[in-house]
Scaffold this active site. Sequence first.
Site, PDB file in Angstrom:
ATOM      1  N   ASP A 195       0.797  -1.221   0.000  1.00 43.39           N
ATOM      2  CA  ASP A 195       0.000   0.000   0.000  1.00 43.39           C
ATOM      3  C   ASP A 195       0.837   1.282   0.000  1.00 43.39           C
ATOM      4  O   ASP A 195       1.840   1.386   0.721  1.00 43.39           O
ATOM      5  CB  ASP A 195      -0.943   0.013   1.205  1.00 43.39           C
ATOM      6  CG  ASP A 195      -2.001  -1.070   1.114  1.00 43.39           C
ATOM      7  OD1 ASP A 195      -2.551  -1.260   0.018  1.00 43.39           O
ATOM      8  OD2 ASP A 195      -2.265  -1.738   2.133  1.00 43.39           O
TER       9      ASP A 195
ATOM     10  N   ARG B  76     -10.119  -0.239   6.063  1.00 42.16           N
ATOM     11  CA  ARG B  76      -8.690  -0.388   6.347  1.00 42.16           C
ATOM     12  C   ARG B  76      -8.161   0.831   7.089  1.00 42.16           C
ATOM     13  O   ARG B  76      -8.552   1.963   6.791  1.00 42.16           O
ATOM     14  CB  ARG B  76      -7.917  -0.558   5.039  1.00 42.16           C
ATOM     15  CG  ARG B  76      -6.451  -0.932   5.212  1.00 42.16           C
ATOM     16  CD  ARG B  76      -5.749  -0.998   3.866  1.00 42.16           C
ATOM     17  NE  ARG B  76      -5.310   0.331   3.426  1.00 42.16           N
ATOM     18  CZ  ARG B  76      -5.085   0.656   2.165  1.00 42.16           C
ATOM     19  NH1 ARG B  76      -5.295  -0.228   1.193  1.00 42.16           N
ATOM     20  NH2 ARG B  76      -4.672   1.869   1.841  1.00 42.16           N
TER      21      ARG B  76
END
Length: 361
Positions: A165, A328
């Site tokens: 990410d 998230r």
Amino acid sequence: MAPNVESITQEFAKLNLTKLAREKGPYIVYPETKYPELKAFKHVDPAHRGDPKKASLFNNAKKIYDLTPHIGTEIEGLQLSQLNDTQKDDLALLVAERGVVFFRDQDIDVYQGIEFGKHFGPLHIHNTFGHPENLPEIHIVYFDTSSKKYLADYIRNASDGWHSDVTYEDQPAGLTLLKIDTLPSVGGDTMWSSGYAAYDRLSPALQKLLEGLEAVHTGQSQINQALAQKHTVRRNHVVATHPIIRTHPVTGWKALFVQPGFVSHIVGLSKRESDTILKLLYEHISGGHDFQVRFKWTENSVAVWDNRVTNHCAIFDYLEIGKRHGWRVTPQAEKPYFDPKSKSKKEAETEASVAAAQKKP
């Protein structure tokens, strides 16, 4: 004592993301808010405080077991919402070593998730993606039967989805939490791969070559997507350069830190050389079934992983069946670096095994 009106108002104003996703469908907002560029900070990893035996976890969980030899551990009988700071530190160390740790039947909500994430680093606010109203730190995962065409424009092959990410940031993500609360009747798994084992599987000659190279990571595609949809780009920063082999600050192990999601090219090489090496490494990651774990979600499961030493890939095999939703929290960590004195996981474990054998009478 009279009740605190403000706290009551805040309590009633809390969002139930599961309910929103199931009843309303897509609910994220795209405010026009701009943010200053992210500032450098000194990351103090809580895993440094972790107990090598992780006693606070192992002595309180019902069961802890590894899912594969190289990556993935599942813990039963603990609620993340109830962990104390010592347990969070031990979890950080376990995640640093095992790559990703899974928990099922979790009651942690998005507000508790934000507080949980703050223990591990400053929370990242995404540069272009939408978020729940008044919760910019939350990244929403929501795909349903209407998402097929949208995804087809960006992921032509499932292996294209491997990534770590926000690696285009100077200080990308560290320990990361994802809760999935809504699932289709079948499908929607996620895969993780170990950067430690991916490094160990390379030949010594290729390891040596890569240890001297850096790659450029860019989020330009996300910016282009946002502009095409007339969404606000919150910050100007879009590119970072990181070592291809990265040293984890707690374990001291080397990890392969490259992926097709955000890497554009290798610094100092011709396009042909860069493309050839990157293609080899991407195939190495996607085909490395011996250092991957595939997690079959159940509703209210949580994955906690270390973005510094893993890649992950969502499996979009359910887009003709139903919806998948979750949220998230993404704490940032240190600026990636390579320590030439660091060891691979295999080297470190071999040395530890030899040392332990020599201590036996």
